[in-house]
Scaffold this motif. Structure first.
Motif, short mmCIF file in Angstrom:
data_model
loop_
_atom_site.label_atom_id
_atom_site.label_comp_id
_atom_site.label_asym_id
_atom_site.label_seq_id
_atom_site.Cartn_x
_atom_site.Cartn_y
_atom_site.Cartn_z
N VAL A 162 9.14 8.36 3.89
CA VAL A 162 9.91 9.59 3.96
C VAL A 162 9.13 10.56 4.83
O VAL A 162 7.97 10.87 4.55
CB VAL A 162 10.11 10.22 2.56
CG1 VAL A 162 11.05 11.42 2.66
CG2 VAL A 162 10.66 9.20 1.59
N LEU A 163 9.78 11.06 5.90
CA LEU A 163 9.07 11.87 6.88
C LEU A 163 9.87 13.12 7.23
O LEU A 163 11.08 13.19 7.00
CB LEU A 163 8.83 11.07 8.17
CG LEU A 163 8.11 9.73 8.02
CD1 LEU A 163 8.13 8.97 9.34
CD2 LEU A 163 6.67 9.93 7.55
N ASN A 164 9.19 14.09 7.80
CA ASN A 164 9.86 15.23 8.42
C ASN A 164 10.71 14.71 9.58
O ASN A 164 10.22 13.99 10.44
CB ASN A 164 8.78 16.19 8.94
CG ASN A 164 9.32 17.44 9.58
OD1 ASN A 164 10.40 17.44 10.18
ND2 ASN A 164 8.57 18.52 9.51
N GLY B 43 5.92 5.03 1.00
CA GLY B 43 5.47 6.30 0.43
C GLY B 43 6.13 7.52 1.03
O GLY B 43 6.95 7.44 1.95
N ASN B 44 5.75 8.63 0.48
CA ASN B 44 6.20 9.96 0.92
C ASN B 44 4.97 10.79 1.21
O ASN B 44 4.51 11.55 0.36
CB ASN B 44 7.06 10.61 -0.18
CG ASN B 44 7.50 12.01 0.19
OD1 ASN B 44 7.44 12.40 1.35
ND2 ASN B 44 7.92 12.78 -0.80
N LEU C 14 0.84 -1.20 0.00
CA LEU C 14 0.00 0.00 0.00
C LEU C 14 0.87 1.25 0.00
O LEU C 14 1.82 1.35 0.78
CB LEU C 14 -0.90 0.02 1.25
CG LEU C 14 -1.66 1.34 1.51
CD1 LEU C 14 -2.73 1.57 0.44
CD2 LEU C 14 -2.30 1.34 2.90
N ASP C 15 0.54 2.19 -0.88
CA ASP C 15 1.04 3.57 -0.78
C ASP C 15 -0.17 4.44 -0.51
O ASP C 15 -0.98 4.69 -1.41
CB ASP C 15 1.74 4.00 -2.06
CG ASP C 15 2.34 5.40 -1.95
OD1 ASP C 15 2.00 6.11 -0.99
OD2 ASP C 15 3.12 5.79 -2.83
N PRO C 16 -0.36 4.91 0.74
CA PRO C 16 -1.60 5.60 1.10
C PRO C 16 -1.65 7.06 0.66
O PRO C 16 -2.70 7.68 0.80
CB PRO C 16 -1.59 5.50 2.63
CG PRO C 16 -0.15 5.46 2.99
CD PRO C 16 0.54 4.73 1.89
N PHE D 190 6.10 5.30 -6.16
CA PHE D 190 6.53 4.17 -5.34
C PHE D 190 6.02 2.85 -5.93
O PHE D 190 6.74 1.84 -5.90
CB PHE D 190 6.06 4.34 -3.90
CG PHE D 190 6.96 5.21 -3.07
CD1 PHE D 190 8.00 4.65 -2.33
CD2 PHE D 190 6.80 6.57 -3.04
CE1 PHE D 190 8.84 5.44 -1.57
CE2 PHE D 190 7.63 7.38 -2.28
CZ PHE D 190 8.66 6.82 -1.55
N LEU D 191 4.80 2.83 -6.44
CA LEU D 191 4.30 1.60 -7.06
C LEU D 191 5.14 1.24 -8.27
O LEU D 191 5.50 0.07 -8.47
CB LEU D 191 2.83 1.77 -7.45
CG LEU D 191 1.80 1.20 -6.45
CD1 LEU D 191 1.90 1.93 -5.11
CD2 LEU D 191 0.39 1.30 -7.02
#
Length: 612
Positions: free
Chosen positions: A195-197, A120-121, A31-33, A40-41
């Motif tokens: 990928v996050l802050n 995901g990002n 899953l990429d939400p 990403f897929l």
């Protein structure tokens, strides 16, 4: 960066979850939400192809991309169709699983899917508009089918987080991280790569989040990509035009694995960072194992003995129970001025021309017969005192519980920031304070030494601490001595270097020496510094002259003191009293260097580590 995450997830599925096919394994549900244009897929499918496994229609059906914006989802779907056509699978385009929906308010059919890989990002948006009941409840905890309860991000170790303003826990990226955690936790095992802050790695507000992740996942890999301009980090951000630093977070849930927390850092230019990410993965990154510990569970590397010593100290918030952030006027140009006459004239004009005021504010001003008595001093930057019209009906956030004891100038308060992206700073004042006194990026807080006025005046000190020090030293030290001791530590180069990274994360923790002579010596030096910084030391009454070159570049927290003071008065002639003030400030800074040298020469700070 996309390829780094996808490649890392692929090898972790093989090495940690025992799935030889990695992303190509029939058991993977990906899953990429917050899929955007489905990068990403597409990268996941390419990884399957590169591993010489057949993609096939079943592989595409096991991958789901959710995107809230319909036009973006359509572009992403078209991109995937073109990709399939290039690799000779164009006939499978009808089986694509891209969904135009809100992953943070998922439809039941999506919620029922057993996703065991989330990548995901997600968007970083502090002022999130995603306030739905489902995700909000998820942030506060969830119960799994096996009965286990996760207490969420607003609690830590069984107690409430206790944050006055936990707004950053409502950032969109935090919600998507929570969704990934929930999906994999519910599945029983799985992997997330996001990928996050990078603020979640060490900001105090996120300690419940970090504790929750440690309770869910057996292995956590945090790659800090830095590039935070707001913290003054001197390297590039991987995202053009983004001020906040980034981090890659890889999470592995597999019951039976030995729990590990690993940290790595990537510095340099944007080009160098992306080159390293493109060529690497979780196997090639140089990880350092760390041990996040209570109470804040920092995802940062550090000397364990130093951290252990530091954590034995008493939090500043427990020494001075009443404290709070500085005021926010919301209208500096109206209610502050460099001299009293200008401010009085400006407020007087509002009676006839209340431009910019609401009807309620204008009426409150007209009824305020004693409005001149509300003009007081306010410290806005180091040694930079202004005049303030301190009226609750015009000041946006007056912080009266903390500031009222400071109004008359007969008190003293300690100013520090809870979190410091720049060099941690500290200062004392006799007056009301603004919210950026020692930090350009983070909120400065005030700790008054006394509360109340007149006969109701009382120390703002923990009675339990006063009793402990009384038992230790044979008498209870005066409040001024306790503040002086704390101030000497905050200005000790040795102490600040030893605990620099820890001081950036939260309000200081203070250890007290067991020997009363050590306490008395440091308290005396601290009180000398306090008199200098309040400009009350008699040595400051020198005739005007040139500045000692040693003081020109002295900084307190984020600010070069003299340069900042002159910048605020650019384009105007200094009044005589201002010229005298800046001379006293320069001399106070010069004498501060001398006192700091004496603190180090006494070698007393070395006696503090590991004490009470």
């Amino acid at each position: 960066m996309v390829r780094y995450i996808v490649r890392s997830v692929h090898v972790l599925l093989q090495s940690k979850l025992g799935l030889p096919g990695g992303l190509a394994d029939p058991g993977v549900r990906l899953l990429d939400p917050a899929a955007g244009t489905m990068n990403f897929l597409r990268a996941a499918w390419r990884e399957v192809i590169d591993s010489r496994a057949p993609l096939g229609a079943h592989g595409m059906a096991r991958s789901t991309g959710i995107e809230l914006l319909g036009d973006v989802e359509a572009r992403g779907r078209a991109t995937l169709c073109r990709f399939l056509k290039v690799i000779g699978c164009g006939s499978a385009a009808g089986r694509l699983s891209t969904v135009h929906a809100d992953a943070l308010a998922p439809p039941p059919e999506l919620l029922a899917e057993p996703f065991n890989v989330v990548i995901g990002n997600p968007p970083w948006r502090g002022r999130s508009s995603n306030r739905g009941d489902w995700i909000t409840q998820l942030l506060h905890g969830y119960r799994l089918p096996d009965g286990r309860q996760d207490e969420g991000y607003f609690r830590v170790d069984g107690g409430p987080l206790g944050e006055r303003n936990p707004k950053w826990l409502h950032d969109d990226y935090v919600k998507f991280l929570r969704l990934a955690q929930y999906s994999i936790d519910r599945n029983g095992e799985g992997i997330a790569g996001l990928v996050l802050n990078h603020n979640f790695l060490d900001a105090p507000t996120f300690r419940g989040l970090r504790r929750s992740l440690l309770g869910t996942f057996q292995e956590i890999y945090a790659l800090d990509l830095h590039g935070n301009r707001r913290r003054g980090e001197g390297d590039d951000n991987v995202f053009l035009g983004v001020a906040q630093g980034a981090a890659v977070l890889l999470l592995v849930k597999k019951p039976g694995l030995l729990p590990r927390m690993l940290r790595a850092d990537l510095h340099g230019s944007r080009r160098d960072k992306l080159w390293a990410l493109q060529r690497g993965d979780v196997r090639t990154t140089r990880w350092t194992e760390i041990e996040p510990r209570e109470p804040v569970y920092l995802f940062v590397a550090g000397d364990r003995a130093i951290e252990r010593d530091y954590q034995q100290g008493i939090p500043l918030t427990e020494i001075f129970p009443v404290h709070g952030p500085g005021i926010i006027t919301g209208r500096d140009a109206l209610v502050t001025a460099l001299d009293r006459a200008t401010l009085e004239r400006r407020i007087a004009e509002l009676f006839d021309h209340p431009d910019g005021l609401s009807g309620r504010q204008a009426e409150a001003l007209r009824r305020d017969a004693g409005w001149r008595e509300k003009i007081t001093r306010c410290l806005v930057r180091p040694f930079d005192l202004r005049y303030l019209f301190y009226a609750g009906y015009l000041v946006e956030r007056p912080r009266k519980a903390v500031m009222e004891p400071m109004r008359c100038g007969g008190n003293v308060g300690l100013i520090v920031s809870r979190q410091s992206k720049e060099e941690p700073g500290a200062l004392v004042t006799r007056w009301i304070t603004g919210h950026k006194v020692v930090s350009a990026c983070d909120v400065s807080s005030l700790f008054p030494l006394y509360l109340g006025v007149g006969a109701e005046r009382r120390p703002n000190l923990s009675p339990a601490l006063a009793d402990r020090l009384g038992d230790l030293y044979g008498h209870q030290p005066a409040p001024e001595a306790i503040l002086g001791y704390i101030y000497s530590l905050l200005y000790s180069d040795t102490w600040r270097r030893r605990y620099r990274e820890l001081l950036r994360q939260d309000f200081p923790r203070i250890s007290f020496p067991r020997d009363p002579r050590h306490f008395g010596a440091l308290a005396g030096l601290g009180r000398e510094l306090i008199e200098l910084h309040l400009l009350r030391d008699p040595r400051l009454q020198r005739p005007p002259g040139s500045f000692d070159p040693a003081v020109r570049n002295i900084r307190i927290g984020a600010y070069p003191v003299l340069a900042q003071w002159f910048r605020a008065r650019r384009g105007r002639d200094l009044r005589r009293e201002e010229a005298h003030d800046v001379q006293r400030i320069a001399e106070a800074l010069r004498l501060t260097l001398e006192v700091q040298t004496r603190i180090e020469e006494e070698r007393l700070v070395e006696c503090v580590a590991g004490s009470l």
